[in-house]
Design a protein around this motif. Structure first.
Motif, PDB file in Angstrom:
ATOM      1  N   HIS A   1      11.697  -0.071  -1.351  1.00 38.64           N
ATOM      2  CA  HIS A   1      11.394  -1.220  -0.488  1.00 38.64           C
ATOM      3  C   HIS A   1      10.196  -1.988  -1.026  1.00 38.64           C
ATOM      4  N   ALA A   2       9.182  -1.240  -1.459  1.00 38.51           N
ATOM      5  CA  ALA A   2       7.969  -1.877  -1.951  1.00 38.51           C
ATOM      6  C   ALA A   2       8.274  -2.715  -3.187  1.00 38.51           C
TER       7      ALA A   2
ATOM      8  N   VAL B   1       0.091  -7.230   4.206  1.00 33.27           N
ATOM      9  CA  VAL B   1      -0.178  -5.879   3.734  1.00 33.27           C
ATOM     10  C   VAL B   1       0.987  -5.022   4.199  1.00 33.27           C
ATOM     11  N   PHE B   2       1.743  -4.492   3.248  1.00 32.59           N
ATOM     12  CA  PHE B   2       2.964  -3.760   3.563  1.00 32.59           C
ATOM     13  C   PHE B   2       2.718  -2.287   3.269  1.00 32.59           C
ATOM     14  N   ILE B   3       2.593  -1.502   4.327  1.00 29.81           N
ATOM     15  CA  ILE B   3       2.320  -0.082   4.138  1.00 29.81           C
ATOM     16  C   ILE B   3       3.651   0.661   4.140  1.00 29.81           C
TER      17      ILE B   3
ATOM     18  N   LEU C   1       0.863  -1.170   0.000  1.00 29.15           N
ATOM     19  CA  LEU C   1       0.000   0.000   0.000  1.00 29.15           C
ATOM     20  C   LEU C   1       0.901   1.221   0.000  1.00 29.15           C
ATOM     21  N   LEU C   2       0.874   1.952  -1.115  1.00 24.91           N
ATOM     22  CA  LEU C   2       1.757   3.108  -1.220  1.00 24.91           C
ATOM     23  C   LEU C   2       0.928   4.376  -1.158  1.00 24.91           C
ATOM     24  N   GLY C   3       1.532   5.405  -0.614  1.00 27.81           N
ATOM     25  CA  GLY C   3       0.813   6.666  -0.593  1.00 27.81           C
ATOM     26  C   GLY C   3       1.575   7.690   0.204  1.00 27.81           C
ATOM     27  N   ASP C   4       1.365   8.957  -0.143  1.00 27.59           N
ATOM     28  CA  ASP C   4       2.021  10.032   0.585  1.00 27.59           C
ATOM     29  C   ASP C   4       1.320  10.214   1.924  1.00 27.59           C
ATOM     30  N   ASN C   5       1.878  11.088   2.769  1.00 31.55           N
ATOM     31  CA  ASN C   5       1.204  11.377   4.036  1.00 31.55           C
ATOM     32  C   ASN C   5      -0.197  11.916   3.764  1.00 31.55           C
TER      33      ASN C   5
END
Lengths: 322, 260
Positions: free
Chosen positions: B209-210, B201-203, B36-40
């Motif tokens: 890294h992802a 689930v890897f946040i 799960l990728l995403g900015d702050n």
């Protein structure tokens, strides 16, 4: 070597040994090291030790209890009014006094857990409430704030027996210390005490019932304080609302001297026992030197300051690798 | 084809009039790592809380092991085998490795009143379990957790969850506060867990890294799934650009250079 330095009780043991040797050398021929002299400092340590152990466990779980002082007095007055003014039998009155101690602890625990207020202030309030209630009620019932206790012979055996100068309270202290040691170091509940004080959120996330841990310890502290009230009352044949006020700060002081961290999460029962023994040696040793007993406070203050510094150091040492 | 371990279908989460999550659909498969990728502020935290049972979705359905589920709370989710390992919490520094590992599930030996924690067993299993995941530096279960590095603590927490039968691991930024070596240790451990059939689930907001471990990718922007792709379908630049909200990273970099 560092393995022992890292243990919370090492500092207290070393300080106890040094102080004991100091007084033994400073008071030659006065009987400080004799059997009677030893019984003297053990007597002083024992009753404080009985409350200091649950107070110490409570501090490891991250909470304070300053209401112990008034609980000691209240328990002794319940016994006095019950056996004297109401002519009640001794043992049921003892049970009543212990129950009252447990209830005071339960109230402390519930208020702290539900309101999330600092236990320091909650139990300070309880301390005043309980001593006020004890004095007021005693005055209403018998127009006194202290009164004689008429204990049965069996109760005197259990709570006031003496071998020479040694009080039976020393045995009670050892018993409570043994239970405290087993609970803290050997049971799952002991693990939960450390975890609750070490990091409450992590403990809760791991399924530790932190509220129940705290409430249980508050109740245990109340019961232990009531036990001290019963011991003192029966030994001296009287109850007094103001018994035990000295313990309010002495108990947390000896716990800290014994290596308990003020922030919680670290400490040991063996350490608390040595911290208490140290207190007994100083209080009693001063008499043998012939110095004014006012110096006791100075000694305790210095020791407390040193202990806090040493504990900080030990914690840092424990957190460095290997 | 096996069914997904956990699936969200058209999930919304509103807080009052704020829409934290909009129409999220995603699948977590056993033996796969979903990144799960995403900015702050993209909604990652809210999504974790829905997955781990802290929040119930406002609309939409959650399926766990192919049946529609409404978790009553984090404890419920944990009992069904969903373990969440947070960035900071999870271990207690002034307690030993063995005691931390078994906190809340202590192995007991002996009979009352001499029942006690089986410290030897606890220490042995904790050390073994960590070794299984490639952590060999910790040999003594009596060692305090506070003496371990951040990465080692993550290994402890993940190993603990695995030992207690987690089927799904939610790892919240497990590598973001770590150095290069430490991060690779945690990434390796995630691969081991994947081999054991755990759904992960890897946040993270670290695209590198992802990309190194992920099987499926999901990019969140302002509470919505902005992109969804599989391993090797996109380059690292593409992913970075997606995370930055579709703006071209190279354009941003040019801007930065002009400031100098």
């Amino acid at each position: 070597m560092t393995k022992y330095l890292k243990k919370p009780e090492t500092g207290a043991f070393a300080a106890f040994l040094l102080t004991y040797v100091f007084f033994a050398l400073a008071t030659p021929g006065t009987g400080f090291v004799s059997i009677n002299g030893t019984a003297g400092w053990l007597n002083l340590a024992a009753e404080l030790g009985i409350v200091a152990i649950p107070v110490g466990l409570l501090m490891i779980s991250g909470e304070f209890d300053l209401s112990i002082g008034s609980t000691v007095g209240a328990a002794s007055m319940i016994l006095a009014l019950g056996t004297n003014q109401f002519g009640g039998p001794t043992w049921p009155m003892i049970v009543l006094a212990l129950t009252a101690g447990g209830l005071i602890g339960l109230c402390n625990g519930l208020v702290v857990v539900k309101t999330k207020l600092p236990s320091f202030i909650v139990t300070l309030a309880t301390n005043f409430i309980v001593i006020g209630a004890t004095m007021g009620t005693s005055r209403l019932i018998a127009n006194v704030t202290s009164s004689s206790i008429f204990a049965s012979d069996s109760a005197k055996m259990v709570f006031a027996f003496r071998w020479g100068q040694a009080n039976i309270s020393i045995l009670w202290w050892l018993l409570i210390a043994f239970i405290g040691y087993r609970v803290l170091s050997r049971t799952a509940f002991g693990n939960w005490i450390y975890a609750t004080g070490g990091n409450e959120d992590s403990a809760r996330a791991a399924g530790v019932p932190v509220e129940r841990v705290k409430i249980t310890l508050f109740v245990a502290t109340g019961v232990a304080a009531a036990l001290v009230g019963i011991l003192q009352g029966i030994q001296w044949n009287s109850g007094n609302s103001t018994y035990g006020m000295g313990y309010v700060f002495q108990a947390p002081i000896v716990a800290v001297i014994g290596g308990v961290l003020l922030t919680g999460g670290y400490g040991s029962v063996v350490g608390i026992v040595f911290g208490t023994a140290l207190f007994g040696v100083i209080s009693s040793g001063i008499f043998y030197t012939g110095w004014n007993t006012d110096w006791i406070q100075l000694f305790l203050g210095l020791l407390l300051a040193l202990a806090v510094l040493a504990n900080n150091y030990v914690r840092r040492l424990a957190l460095t690798s290997k | 084809m096996t069914h997904p371990l956990m699936e969200l279908r058209n999930v919304d989460k509103f807080f009052g009039s704020t829409k934290a999550l909009k129409d999220i659909s995603m699948q977590v498969h056993p033996g796969k790592i979903l990144c799960l990728l995403g900015d702050n502020g993209a909604g990652k935290s809210t999504l974790i809380k829905v997955l781990s049972g802290y929040h119930q979705p406002t609309n939409g359905t959650v399926l766990f092991e192919a049946s529609e589920t409404r978790f009553t709370g984090p404890r419920d989710a944990r009992q069904r085998g969903i373990a969440t390992v947070h960035q900071n919490v999870g271990s207690i520094p002034l307690m030993s490795v063995g005691r931390n590992f078994f906190l809340g599930a202590e192995p007991i030996k002996g009979k009352w009143p001499f029942r006690s924690i089986d410290t030897k067993k606890a220490n042995k299993i904790a050390v073994e379990q960590m070794r299984k995941f490639g952590l060999t530096r910790v040999e003594n279960g009596d060692q305090l957790v506070g003496t371990m590095s951040g990465g080692e603590r993550q290994v402890l927490a993940i190993g603990r969850a695995m030992y207690f039968g987690a089927k799904m691991l939610i790892l919240d930024e497990p590598t973001s506060a770590l150095g290069v070596k430490e991060a690779s240790m945690v990434l390796k451990m995630m691969r081991v867990a994947r081999q054991n059939g755990v759904g992960i689930v890897f946040i993270t907001h670290n695209a590198r890294h992802a990309m190194s471990v992920g099987d499926d990718f999901c990019v969140l922007i302002q509470g919505e799934v902005a992109a969804r792709f599989k391993r090797n379908e996109k380059s690292r630049e593409d992913v970075l650009n997606l995370m930055a909200g579709g703006e071209d990273m190279t354009a941003l970099e040019d801007d930065l250079e002009q400031i100098d």
